[in-house]
Write a protein that holds these residues in place. Structure first.
Motif, mmCIF file in Angstrom:
data_model
loop_
_atom_site.group_PDB
_atom_site.id
_atom_site.type_symbol
_atom_site.label_atom_id
_atom_site.label_comp_id
_atom_site.label_asym_id
_atom_site.label_seq_id
_atom_site.Cartn_x
_atom_site.Cartn_y
_atom_site.Cartn_z
ATOM 1 N N TYR A 248 0.839 -1.199 0.000
ATOM 2 C CA TYR A 248 0.000 0.000 0.000
ATOM 3 C C TYR A 248 0.878 1.256 0.000
ATOM 4 O O TYR A 248 1.842 1.375 0.756
ATOM 5 C CB TYR A 248 -0.904 0.024 1.236
ATOM 6 C CG TYR A 248 -1.663 1.328 1.380
ATOM 7 C CD1 TYR A 248 -2.834 1.550 0.676
ATOM 8 C CD2 TYR A 248 -1.177 2.349 2.202
ATOM 9 C CE1 TYR A 248 -3.512 2.758 0.788
ATOM 10 C CE2 TYR A 248 -1.856 3.554 2.324
ATOM 11 C CZ TYR A 248 -3.017 3.751 1.618
ATOM 12 O OH TYR A 248 -3.684 4.948 1.720
ATOM 13 N N GLY A 249 0.522 2.201 -0.876
ATOM 14 C CA GLY A 249 1.169 3.506 -0.882
ATOM 15 C C GLY A 249 2.365 3.643 -1.793
ATOM 16 O O GLY A 249 2.807 4.770 -2.061
ATOM 17 N N TYR A 256 3.450 7.852 2.488
ATOM 18 C CA TYR A 256 2.577 7.237 3.496
ATOM 19 C C TYR A 256 2.343 5.797 3.051
ATOM 20 O O TYR A 256 1.738 5.552 1.998
ATOM 21 C CB TYR A 256 1.261 8.015 3.573
ATOM 22 C CG TYR A 256 0.296 7.558 4.643
ATOM 23 C CD1 TYR A 256 0.345 8.092 5.930
ATOM 24 C CD2 TYR A 256 -0.686 6.606 4.365
ATOM 25 C CE1 TYR A 256 -0.563 7.691 6.911
ATOM 26 C CE2 TYR A 256 -1.600 6.202 5.329
ATOM 27 C CZ TYR A 256 -1.524 6.743 6.606
ATOM 28 O OH TYR A 256 -2.425 6.341 7.568
ATOM 29 N N PHE A 257 2.826 4.839 3.866
ATOM 30 C CA PHE A 257 2.832 3.448 3.442
ATOM 31 C C PHE A 257 2.002 2.571 4.373
ATOM 32 O O PHE A 257 1.333 3.063 5.281
ATOM 33 C CB PHE A 257 4.282 2.957 3.338
ATOM 34 C CG PHE A 257 5.120 3.761 2.384
ATOM 35 C CD1 PHE A 257 4.923 3.656 1.021
ATOM 36 C CD2 PHE A 257 6.070 4.652 2.863
ATOM 37 C CE1 PHE A 257 5.688 4.411 0.130
ATOM 38 C CE2 PHE A 257 6.832 5.415 1.990
ATOM 39 C CZ PHE A 257 6.637 5.289 0.619
ATOM 40 N N PHE A 258 2.048 1.268 4.118
ATOM 41 C CA PHE A 258 1.171 0.346 4.837
ATOM 42 C C PHE A 258 1.355 0.424 6.344
ATOM 43 O O PHE A 258 0.374 0.450 7.095
ATOM 44 C CB PHE A 258 1.398 -1.090 4.370
ATOM 45 C CG PHE A 258 0.561 -2.092 5.120
ATOM 46 C CD1 PHE A 258 -0.822 -2.124 4.957
ATOM 47 C CD2 PHE A 258 1.136 -2.989 6.005
ATOM 48 C CE1 PHE A 258 -1.610 -3.033 5.656
ATOM 49 C CE2 PHE A 258 0.359 -3.905 6.708
ATOM 50 C CZ PHE A 258 -1.011 -3.926 6.530
ATOM 51 N N ASN A 259 2.587 0.482 6.801
ATOM 52 C CA ASN A 259 2.809 0.535 8.247
ATOM 53 C C ASN A 259 2.217 1.792 8.861
ATOM 54 O O ASN A 259 1.670 1.757 9.977
ATOM 55 C CB ASN A 259 4.303 0.455 8.557
ATOM 56 C CG ASN A 259 4.564 0.256 10.036
ATOM 57 O OD1 ASN A 259 4.089 -0.706 10.637
ATOM 58 N ND2 ASN A 259 5.310 1.179 10.636
ATOM 59 N N ILE A 287 6.582 -3.306 10.230
ATOM 60 C CA ILE A 287 5.232 -3.869 10.330
ATOM 61 C C ILE A 287 5.151 -4.832 11.515
ATOM 62 O O ILE A 287 4.186 -4.815 12.283
ATOM 63 C CB ILE A 287 4.851 -4.584 9.021
ATOM 64 C CG1 ILE A 287 4.815 -3.589 7.861
ATOM 65 C CG2 ILE A 287 3.488 -5.275 9.159
ATOM 66 C CD1 ILE A 287 4.624 -4.241 6.493
ATOM 67 N N ILE A 288 6.180 -5.652 11.668
ATOM 68 C CA ILE A 288 6.210 -6.611 12.786
ATOM 69 C C ILE A 288 6.238 -5.872 14.119
ATOM 70 O O ILE A 288 5.526 -6.237 15.070
ATOM 71 C CB ILE A 288 7.434 -7.533 12.652
ATOM 72 C CG1 ILE A 288 7.349 -8.320 11.337
ATOM 73 C CG2 ILE A 288 7.525 -8.506 13.834
ATOM 74 C CD1 ILE A 288 8.641 -8.974 10.916
ATOM 75 N N ASP A 289 7.029 -4.826 14.197
ATOM 76 C CA ASP A 289 7.109 -4.033 15.434
ATOM 77 C C ASP A 289 5.764 -3.384 15.765
ATOM 78 O O ASP A 289 5.387 -3.262 16.936
ATOM 79 C CB ASP A 289 8.196 -2.966 15.308
ATOM 80 C CG ASP A 289 9.598 -3.565 15.175
ATOM 81 O OD1 ASP A 289 9.774 -4.744 15.563
ATOM 82 O OD2 ASP A 289 10.497 -2.859 14.680
ATOM 83 N N THR A 290 5.031 -2.970 14.725
ATOM 84 C CA THR A 290 3.709 -2.364 14.941
ATOM 85 C C THR A 290 2.723 -3.400 15.462
ATOM 86 O O THR A 290 1.941 -3.119 16.380
ATOM 87 C CB THR A 290 3.190 -1.746 13.623
ATOM 88 O OG1 THR A 290 4.063 -0.690 13.230
ATOM 89 C CG2 THR A 290 1.775 -1.200 13.800
ATOM 90 N N ILE A 291 2.738 -4.604 14.884
ATOM 91 C CA ILE A 291 1.855 -5.676 15.370
ATOM 92 C C ILE A 291 2.154 -5.977 16.837
ATOM 93 O O ILE A 291 1.243 -6.182 17.646
ATOM 94 C CB ILE A 291 2.024 -6.949 14.508
ATOM 95 C CG1 ILE A 291 1.624 -6.675 13.059
ATOM 96 C CG2 ILE A 291 1.186 -8.102 15.072
ATOM 97 C CD1 ILE A 291 1.972 -7.795 12.101
#
Length: 479
Positions: A248-249, A256-259, A287-291
């Motif tokens: 995305y993005g 501005y991207f998926f994370n 992304i993993i850190d956000t999850i």
């Protein structure tokens, strides 16, 4: 018998229909303006039925289609046999999916003795020229409409009902994202939200770039506003979807991207967030850190690899090497507790050797996935792989799939056993289809959980797991 006149609206054909029904006006906003006085009198006694094949994107398309048809005055039919209008929202990812649709079209004829029926074919099959040529020969197919212009469905329906015309209305690319149109959401507490469509990767076996087009990301504000509306309506679980969702993005200029989107959605007051489908080479550590940081992002990650052999991956145009994928899995598991990881695998890609297939088995044993969607390679006209002369017999491919599926079942149960005696938060779906005394739902890891106790659909309850099956868990609700 006079032949039904054929109107071809495909932008890749020469014949173009310029005249539109002036009374049908559309705005690409959150509402549709239709001259209902003109239409309701025509459709008020008619019933429709939508059958959906394929992926989550098709589910959203079907919800959009249903809303458009309801606004015309049609009523929903409980059974396909009761419908005057039948819409088959098709999938083209594999040959078997196409065969199911062709078979369904044949079965529709038996309902015609009760009432007149119009048949609409939409979805990915409508973008395959070979399929269009087959469908147009069938007397009981009235309309073929593409994925990029479902918003034109009311005009086309009006024409086939008023003038008894057969119409092909297929566009090769989208002018705008029709997902902003209202939907008749099939589940009141769970909803899919499209964040992007199409794909730029052109894996050699995949028809998606030809049926769904090149990647287009939706504006972030539009996505956030849709999710807020869904939350206010009672939706508790949001699944962000796209053909390559974590890309995305990358087609936009706003950095501005998926994370970034995932963080913004996680900050909203939504109980559960999921996303699908991810491409491994776009899946970064951020992304993993956000999850890990946000507990409302569910610990289930679907990462299709397609093969465990480097040479086959190159032939597939899959931009991920095996060691990088393994290291990514290690990072995920070391940072997200109780995470479930699933994948897709293709068996029998053209000229896959026995050694290359064994590499896939070794790879699977190393990762020990929670589950996998495994398929025999399906030739798709128009793709690069379809041009390769294949020396592997169908029987050999079936043997290989059987061997892989034994591993899939083995490690599915292996991973499920980890949850025995644990307490899981289960979002209730309803009564089990196989036992009316048992309820069913999903854990955060997207595990099917059947359990005893009293609960209501949409409610999240705590369940103590007492038994692990291959593809489901069993437990009892904690009061």
């Amino acid at each position: 018998m006079n032949k039904i006149p054929v109107i071809d609206k495909s932008d890749h054909h020469l014949q173009i229909i310029n005249q539109r029904i002036k009374s049908l006006q559309f705005k690409y906003l959150h509402t549709i303006n239709i001259d209902k006085n003109l239409l309701l009198n025509n459709y008020k006694n008619l019933r429709f039925f939508v059958r959906t094949y394929g992926c989550q994107a098709n589910i959203i398309d079907s919800e959009t289609i249903s809303k458009l048809i309801i606004d015309l005055g049609f009523k929903k039919a409980d059974k396909i046999s009761e419908a005057n209008l039948i819409i088959l929202n098709t999938c083209a990812i594999r040959e078997n999916a196409e065969k199911k649709v062709i078979g369904e079209i044949g079965l529709i004829n038996k309902y015609r003795k009760n009432h007149d029926i119009k048949v609409v074919i939409c979805g990915c099959m409508s973008h395959e020229e070979k399929i269009i040529n087959e469908l147009i020969k069938l007397d009981n197919v009235n309309l073929i409409i593409g994925t990029h212009n479902i918003d034109k469905l009311p005009q086309d329906l009006y024409e086939i009902y008023k003038n008894d015309k057969k119409i092909i209305d297929v566009k090769n690319k989208r002018d705008t994202l029709y997902k902003i149109l209202p939907r008749d959401i099939c589940c009141k507490y769970k909803a899919f939200v499209t964040i992007m469509e199409g794909c730029n990767n052109f894996c050699t076996y995949c028809i998606v770039p030809f049926t769904r087009g090149r990647q287009i990301s939706r504006p972030k504000d539009d996505i956030i506003n849709e999710i807020k509306t869904l939350i206010n309506s009672g939706v508790k679980e949001i699944t962000l979807i796209g053909q390559n969702v974590n890309a995305y993005g990358i087609d936009c200029d706003d950095n501005y991207f998926f994370n970034d989107l995932l963080i913004d959605v996680a900050k909203l007051n939504v109980e559960r967030i999921r996303f699908s489908t991810s491409n491994p080479w776009n899946f970064n550590k951020n992304i993993i850190d956000t999850i890990k940081k946000y507990p409302n992002i569910m610990p289930h990650i679907h990462l299709p690899i397609q093969s465990g052999d480097e040479a086959i991956l190159r032939k597939m145009n899959r931009k991920m090497n095996i060691n990088d994928y393994i290291n990514l899995i290690k990072y995920i598991r070391s940072n997200i507790s109780d995470v479930a990881i699933t994948t897709d695998l293709i068996v029998g890609f053209p000229n896959e050797s026995k050694k290359q297939f064994k590499n896939t088995l070794k790879f699977y044993k190393k990762i020990k996935f929670d589950n996998a969607y495994s398929f025999i390679y399906s030739k798709r006209d128009g793709t690069i792989a379809a041009k390769i002369t294949d020396t592997i017999s169908s029987k050999e491919k079936e043997i290989r799939l059987c061997k892989l599926n034994k591993l899939v079942k083995k490690y599915a149960k292996f991973n499920n056993k980890k949850y025995v005696k644990k307490i899981l938060d289960v979002m209730v779906e309803g009564i089990s289809k196989t036992n009316s005394n048992v309820l069913t739902g999903y854990s955060p890891q997207l595990k099917v959980v059947n359990f005893t106790g009293i609960a209501h659909p949409g409610e999240t309850v705590k369940v103590r797991i007492t038994k692990a099956n291959r593809f489901s868990l069993f437990g009892e609700k904690i009061n």
